[in-house]
Scaffold this motif. Structure first.
Motif, mmCIF file in Angstrom:
data_model
loop_
_atom_site.group_PDB
_atom_site.id
_atom_site.type_symbol
_atom_site.label_atom_id
_atom_site.label_comp_id
_atom_site.label_asym_id
_atom_site.label_seq_id
_atom_site.Cartn_x
_atom_site.Cartn_y
_atom_site.Cartn_z
ATOM 1 N N TYR A 1 -27.143 45.563 -45.052
ATOM 2 C CA TYR A 1 -25.933 46.378 -45.028
ATOM 3 C C TYR A 1 -25.701 47.004 -46.399
ATOM 4 N N SER A 2 -25.041 48.151 -46.412
ATOM 5 C CA SER A 2 -24.631 48.811 -47.650
ATOM 6 C C SER A 2 -23.357 49.601 -47.374
ATOM 7 N N LEU A 3 -22.633 49.932 -48.427
ATOM 8 C CA LEU A 3 -21.466 50.793 -48.277
ATOM 9 C C LEU A 3 -21.915 52.188 -47.862
ATOM 10 N N THR A 4 -21.068 52.886 -47.119
ATOM 11 C CA THR A 4 -21.424 54.233 -46.689
ATOM 12 C C THR A 4 -21.255 55.271 -47.798
ATOM 13 N N PRO B 1 -30.084 38.895 -56.265
ATOM 14 C CA PRO B 1 -30.043 40.078 -55.401
ATOM 15 C C PRO B 1 -29.060 41.142 -55.881
ATOM 16 N N GLU B 2 -27.966 40.720 -56.512
ATOM 17 C CA GLU B 2 -26.987 41.686 -57.006
ATOM 18 C C GLU B 2 -27.518 42.417 -58.239
ATOM 19 N N TYR B 3 -28.222 41.680 -59.104
ATOM 20 C CA TYR B 3 -28.847 42.324 -60.263
ATOM 21 C C TYR B 3 -29.863 43.363 -59.788
ATOM 22 N N ALA B 4 -30.679 42.984 -58.796
ATOM 23 C CA ALA B 4 -31.677 43.923 -58.283
ATOM 24 C C ALA B 4 -31.024 45.128 -57.619
ATOM 25 N N GLY B 5 -29.831 44.931 -57.040
ATOM 26 C CA GLY B 5 -29.142 46.032 -56.386
ATOM 27 C C GLY B 5 -28.625 47.079 -57.346
ATOM 28 N N GLY B 6 -28.357 46.709 -58.591
ATOM 29 C CA GLY B 6 -27.881 47.671 -59.583
ATOM 30 C C GLY B 6 -27.329 46.979 -60.806
ATOM 31 N N HIS B 7 -27.817 47.371 -61.995
ATOM 32 C CA HIS B 7 -27.349 46.784 -63.241
ATOM 33 C C HIS B 7 -27.391 47.830 -64.339
ATOM 34 N N LEU B 8 -26.676 47.579 -65.408
ATOM 35 C CA LEU B 8 -26.734 48.507 -66.538
ATOM 36 C C LEU B 8 -28.119 48.481 -67.165
ATOM 37 N N MET C 1 -23.126 32.621 -39.988
ATOM 38 C CA MET C 1 -23.843 33.857 -39.671
ATOM 39 C C MET C 1 -23.135 34.682 -38.610
ATOM 40 N N SER C 2 -22.674 34.033 -37.546
ATOM 41 C CA SER C 2 -22.023 34.784 -36.472
ATOM 42 C C SER C 2 -20.712 35.403 -36.945
ATOM 43 N N VAL D 1 -27.756 40.270 -44.138
ATOM 44 C CA VAL D 1 -26.701 39.490 -43.506
ATOM 45 C C VAL D 1 -26.748 38.046 -43.998
ATOM 46 N N GLU D 2 -27.959 37.497 -44.125
ATOM 47 C CA GLU D 2 -28.101 36.117 -44.585
ATOM 48 C C GLU D 2 -27.544 35.947 -45.990
ATOM 49 N N GLU D 3 -27.848 36.888 -46.873
ATOM 50 C CA GLU D 3 -27.352 36.808 -48.251
ATOM 51 C C GLU D 3 -25.833 36.933 -48.303
#
Length: 223
Positions: free
Chosen positions: A78-81, A142-149, A51-52, A40-42
């Protein structure tokens, strides 16, 4: 045979998803989550939300079934379902681009002039297979760590001016970011061009690659 009330109830479920999508801030959160799970913070920081406010939007998205959450200690991620939610976001953008003239005006205002060379995904994958290119991911860490080519090196856009010496000058560099409506790769290529490197940008990004079933790798990887 269903009666009128049951049909209305069914269409009300469809409308609930549409209602949730009718908010620019929530769409930006979906765009960010299409890159991978985030706290949530990111998300609040990346979307310039309090934040709220961010938590409220995420709660609404979760109630609609578009995102899910998990807790790690005191932090909530959070993540997409599902990848179908990312495809829904991509299709929404494509429809707006095709049928709303002001979408193109807004795109040009945000991304800037067409002053960079783009590389289609098929060509990029061929170049990677032949090792003819340096692939540069300029998204936040964080986005690179979440998924990259696979094979992509990571230098966030804000770090790029101070790390140009780390990039080779004997091969073309292809920068990529979140997707077709992300400005990061455009700005990266402009910077690289201005410093004499052979730079291009990927026309697509992680959103389009995931929607197309092109594998991405999670983890910190190369830096």
């Amino acid at each position: 045979m269903g009666d009128r009330s049951s049909k209305q109830a069914l269409f009300a479920e469809f409308a609930a998803v549409g209602k949730v999508l009718g908010n620019p801030a929530r769409l930006e959160l979906l765009d960010l989550l299409s890159q991978g799970p985030r706290s949530v913070e990111e998300l609040a920081d990346a979307a310039s939300l309090g934040m709220s406010t961010c938590s409220a939007h995420l709660h609404t998205l979760r109630e609609a079934g578009l995102v899910e959450s998990r807790r790690e200690g005191k932090r909530i991620f959070y993540s997409l379902t599902g990848d179908d939610v990312a495809r829904l976001w991509e299709h929404l953008r494509n429809v707006a681009q095709a049928h709303r003239p002001h979408t193109e005006l807004a795109r040009r205002a945000y991304l800037g002039p067409e002053d960079t060379v783009s590389v289609e995904t098929d060509e990029l994958l061929r170049m990677l297979q032949n090792r003819d290119v340096v692939l540069l991911d300029v998204r936040p860490g964080p986005e690179y760590a979440g998924g990259h080519l696979p094979g992509a090196i990571h230098i966030a856009l804000e770090e790029l001016p101070g790390r140009l010496s780390e990039l080779p000058r004997d091969r073309p560099i292809v920068a990529y970011c979140r997707g077709r409506y992300c400005v990061l790769a455009h700005d990266a290529v402009r910077l690289l061009d201005a410093n004499g490197l052979d730079a291009r940008r990927a026309r697509d990004g992680v959103l389009e690659w995931r929607s197309a079933g092109i594998p991405v790798t999670a983890g910190a990887g190369a830096a």
